[in-house]
Enzyme design. Structure first.
Site, PDB file in Angstrom:
ATOM      1  N   SER A 158       0.919  -1.029   0.097  1.00  0.00           N
ATOM      2  CA  SER A 158       0.016   0.149  -0.072  1.00  0.00           C
ATOM      3  C   SER A 158       1.006   1.231  -0.143  1.00  0.00           C
ATOM      4  O   SER A 158       1.928   1.114   0.297  1.00  0.00           O
ATOM      5  CB  SER A 158      -0.851   0.030   1.292  1.00  0.00           C
ATOM      6  N   TYR A 215      -2.694  -0.142  10.881  1.00  0.00           N
ATOM      7  CA  TYR A 215      -2.793  -0.531   9.290  1.00  0.00           C
ATOM      8  C   TYR A 215      -1.485  -0.371   8.633  1.00  0.00           C
ATOM      9  O   TYR A 215      -0.936  -1.256   8.005  1.00  0.00           O
ATOM     10  CB  TYR A 215      -3.811   0.060   8.661  1.00  0.00           C
TER      11      TYR A 215
END
Length: 257
Positions: free
Chosen positions: A148, A161
């Protein structure tokens, strides 16, 4: 694909975890369109069957399902063995399974911290390790871990996260170090902000959506189809000397202040 044989992946067996919806479903579709025999994975067999039927109608491709919990080592071992026995030797693994939970750090529940670690990071270790165990003796294989932009940068409210995605980046590099001598290429694919079922509320939030468009040189959210070409490259012979890299598909977000 016949005009570009280095990108030809037809006939290869590909397992995509977390592929009943969102980015995983789009990546599975792209691999099916490229001629792979695609194994869809998740925990909900009924949901997987619906995804399989959808993709079969869209692509006419060869798709099967294999339901198992990617956070459970025993289930992972059984799942990979099932793929090898019932589908064929595994050539490609896409570690896509992921989850998100947003909360200020001081309010972040312990249970959600551990859930994100297991879902986003431990799963890639477990499935990647088991895939490597069958790929290594054959001397070839492709593993792509879905990272990501949060493997590099972070916003308030998503520290856990981002920690898991930063860990995924380093797991990718570590897997490369261990597995490259066996002929396995391990790379990461790093999406920016993409429109999926899981981000629908953010897309609908005009303030946040405006921030994404303004922060991204391309001036828009990503579409899941934008990821397919990068994945096909990473799992093709064209990337046989590409290893331990993270390919960010983010509309230029990480390139600018």
């Amino acid at each position: 694909m016949t005009a570009l044989p280095r990108f030809d992946i037809a006939g290869r067996v590909a397992l995509v975890t977390g592929s009943s919806q969102g980015i995983g479903l789009a990546l599975a579709q792209g691999l099916a369109e490229a001629g792979c025999r695609v194994v869809l994975n998740g925990r909900d067999e009924a949901k997987l069957q619906r995804a399989r039927d959808t993709l079969a109608e869209r692509t006419g491709g060869d798709l099967v399902t294999c339901a198992f919990d990617v956070t459970d080592a025993a289930q992972v071992a059984d799942g990979i063995a099932t793929v090898e026995r019932d589908v064929g030797p595994l050539d490609i693994l896409v570690n896509n399974t992921g989850a998100q939970h947003r909360a200020p750090l001081v309010d972040f529940p312990d249970a959600d911290w551990y859930r994100l670690l297991e879902t986003n990071l431990t799963s890639a270790f477990l499935v990647g390790r088991e895939a490597a165990r069958v790929m290594s003796p054959r001397g070839h294989g492709k593993i792509v871990n879905i990272c990501s932009v949060q493997s590099e940068v972070v916003r308030p409210g998503i520290a856990p996260y981002a920690a898991t995605k930063g860990g995924m980046k380093m797991l990718t590099k570590g897997m490369c170090a261990d597995l490259a001598p066996s002929g396995i290429q391990v790379n990461g694919l790093g999406p920016g902000y993409f429109e999926t079922e899981l981000t629908a509320a953010l897309v609908a939030d005009e303030t946040f959506s405006g921030w994404v468009r303004g922060r991204t040189p391309a001036g828009r959210w990503g579409k899941v189809d934008d990821l397919v070409g990068a994945l096909v490259f990473l799992v093709s012979p064209a990337a046989d000397f590409v290893n331990g890299q993270i390919l960010y598909v983010d509309g230029g977000m990480l390139s600018v202040l």
